[in-house]
Design a protein around this motif. Structure first.
Motif, short mmCIF file in Angstrom:
data_model
loop_
_atom_site.label_atom_id
_atom_site.label_comp_id
_atom_site.label_asym_id
_atom_site.label_seq_id
_atom_site.Cartn_x
_atom_site.Cartn_y
_atom_site.Cartn_z
N MET A 79 3.72 -1.20 4.95
CA MET A 79 2.29 -1.50 5.03
C MET A 79 1.58 -0.87 3.84
N HIS A 80 0.82 -1.69 3.13
CA HIS A 80 0.09 -1.20 1.96
C HIS A 80 -1.17 -2.03 1.85
N LYS A 84 1.68 -6.54 4.50
CA LYS A 84 2.70 -6.07 5.45
C LYS A 84 3.96 -6.89 5.22
N LEU A 205 4.25 3.55 5.42
CA LEU A 205 2.92 3.36 4.83
C LEU A 205 2.90 3.83 3.39
N TYR A 211 2.12 8.84 1.35
CA TYR A 211 2.95 7.88 2.09
C TYR A 211 3.12 8.41 3.51
N CYS A 226 2.38 11.73 7.89
CA CYS A 226 2.25 11.34 6.48
C CYS A 226 2.22 12.56 5.57
N LEU A 253 -6.40 6.80 6.21
CA LEU A 253 -5.31 5.85 6.50
C LEU A 253 -5.87 4.54 7.05
N CYS A 257 -5.24 1.24 4.87
CA CYS A 257 -4.07 0.51 5.36
C CYS A 257 -4.47 -0.31 6.60
N VAL A 260 -2.50 0.32 9.80
CA VAL A 260 -2.81 1.52 10.59
C VAL A 260 -4.05 1.25 11.45
#
Ligand SMILES: Cc1cc2nc3c(=O)[nH]c(=O)nc-3n(C[C@H](O)[C@H](O)[C@H](O)COP(=O)(O)OP(=O)(O)OC[C@H]3O[C@@H](n4cnc5c(N)ncnc54)[C@H](O)[C@@H]3O)c2cc1C
Length: 422
Positions: A79-80, A84, A205, A211, A226, A253, A257, A260
């Motif tokens: 996930m970025h 996804k 993530l 990350y 993280c 986050l 993201c 998230v």
């Protein structure tokens, strides 16, 4: 109180407790020093790769782990931002344990240290190792009871450092203390209820300066863990005065993201955010003394692959197989033997884990830098199975320790002890 042992082990995490169990079962007298009371929560993503489950079974906690742990992890996601990518996780080549699972450290570490007690280990908890003197074959370790303040000196032929990597042992503190760096990686973890994370999915993530990962662990709880660079965290904190570091991370986050945000929608955080660090990635097998090191004390991988507990359990195994080549009473205090053993163990450790460390470092540095990460994301979108391959290259399906190797040693020692009438 007893103060003389074959071995003193500092730290009752997965590395220390498993080494203690293996050595005690083979007839060694073992003192295990753990400074915290258990159960205790700990910063960790809490995923245990499938390759370790036969080891947990051999340690005698396989059934309890199976009862308690979260669902089998069969898929990985990256996930970025708004992106996804989902792929299958590789199955480990084991009939009974193809998939990893997650279990809260408050439960896993308690299961292991309880098993150590049952194996006859002299567990000193909460006691802290405060000073170590001596050398191979003749160690003295000062320990202090955290609650009562009692101080004792333990003696042992073999000293095993399993105290992790986020705090220096007291003696090493002066040498290791250094100024804060912008690039320091700080680690965080929180647990959530009613999170919307699909069972069996393990999202990784990637975000600016850090990350992380999410997983469904035991009791339906979702763990979010993280790492973030100190400068990134400080910059975010300046924009949100009054919030704790954990609350800032949670907001960051969710903002950076989408995955998230979707998972935490309607979720309730259980307990406080925990923090640890700075992390100390790299190989630390030798710090100029003659101690044996296992787990994070021997080497820390960037936790982007979630392989730290694998390395903790498997390095304990590698060391114990070597140590158990000598039965108790066969001159454990021989420094020449210990030096040779340290050489063999270090070589095995490097073969087993050095590539995993390097691979994790490359992934971590890519994940933290959006500009570098862009082409990687494009590749993964085109070929999602690269994620599956990355899990294989990261060691998820490979166990470098052979549970049977210790079983053979135990059988030998039990037999030897029966013959000696001990
Ligand atoms: C954000 C994050 C996510 C992670 N996610 C995962 C994951 O999903 N899967 C995975 O496998 N790994 C993961 N890891 C890595 C994993 O947490 C560690 O690699 C693992 O805990 C190492 O085990 P250990 O037994 O070597 O050390 P630890 O678990 O750190 O145990 C060391 C013990 O020593 C005790 N101790 C310290 N000093 C003393 C002293 N002086 N005297 C007595 N006792 C002492 C401590 O209290 C502690 O209990 C993650 C790490 C981070 C930071």
């Amino acid at each position: 109180m007893r103060t003389k042992f074959d071995t003193v082990i500092i730290g009752g995490g997965p590395a220390g407790s498993s080494a203690a169990i293996l050595l005690a079962r083979a007839g060694w007298s073992v003192a295990l020093i753990e400074k915290q009371d258990f159960p205790r929560r700990k910063v960790c993503g809490e995923c245990i790769a499938a390759s370790n489950l036969p080891l947990l079974e051999a340690l005698g906690i396989g059934a309890l782990f199976a009862q308690a742990a979260g669902p089998a992890l069969q898929q990985v996601a990256l996930m970025h931002g708004a992106h996804k990518v989902v792929a299958a996780l590789p199955a480990a080549p084991h009939e009974h344990y193809p998939w990893g699972r997650a279990l809260g450290r408050e439960t896993l570490d308690t299961l292991l240290i309880t098993q150590a007690r049952l194996a006859g280990v002299h567990v000193m908890q909460p006691w802290s190792a405060t000073h170590v003197k001596g050398t191979a074959g003749n160690w003295r370790c000062d320990v202090r009871a955290t609650d009562a303040g009692t101080v004792l000196t333990l003696r042992a032929a073999v000293l095993i450092d399993a105290h992790g990597s986020w705090q220096a042992l007291p003696d090493a503190r002066a040498g290791r203390s250094r100024d804060h760096r912008a690039s320091d990686l700080l680690a965080f973890k929180a647990n959530f209820r009613q999170a919307r994370l699909p069972e069996g999915l393990l999202p990784v993530l990637a975000f600016r300066g850090g990350y992380g990962g999410m997983v469904r662990a035991d009791g339906g709880v979702t763990t979010l863990a993280c790492c973030i660079r100190r400068d990134q965290l400080e910059a975010s904190r300046r924009t949100a005065p009054g919030l704790s570091a954990g609350e800032v991370i949670e907001a960051l986050l969710q903002e950076q993201c989408d995955g998230v945000r979707a998972v935490l929608q309607g979720a309730r955080r259980e307990g406080a955010w925990l923090a640890a660090g700075p992390l100390d990635p790299g190989i630390h097998l030798s710090r100029g003394d003659a101690m044996f090191r296992i787990g994070n004390a021997a080497g820390e991988a960037h936790p982007i692959l979630g392989e730290g507990m694998s390395m903790a359990l498997q390095s304990a195994w590698l060391l114990c197989v070597q140590l158990l080549a000598r039965a108790p009473g066969q001159g454990l205090s021989d420094p020449a033997w210990q030096r040779e053993l340290a050489r063999v163990y270090a070589a095995q450790w490097r073969v087993a884990f050095a590539a995993r460390l390097r691979f994790a470092a490359v992934l971590a540095h890519l994940a933290m830098r959006p500009r570098l990460f862009k082409p990687v994301l494009a590749l993964l979108q085109r070929w999602p199975t690269l994620l599956t391959r990355a899990a294989v290259w990261g060691g998820k399906t490979r166990c470098t320790a052979d549970p049977a190797a210790i079983a053979i040693q135990n059988t030998f020692c039990d037999h030897a002890m029966r013959q000696q009438g001990t």
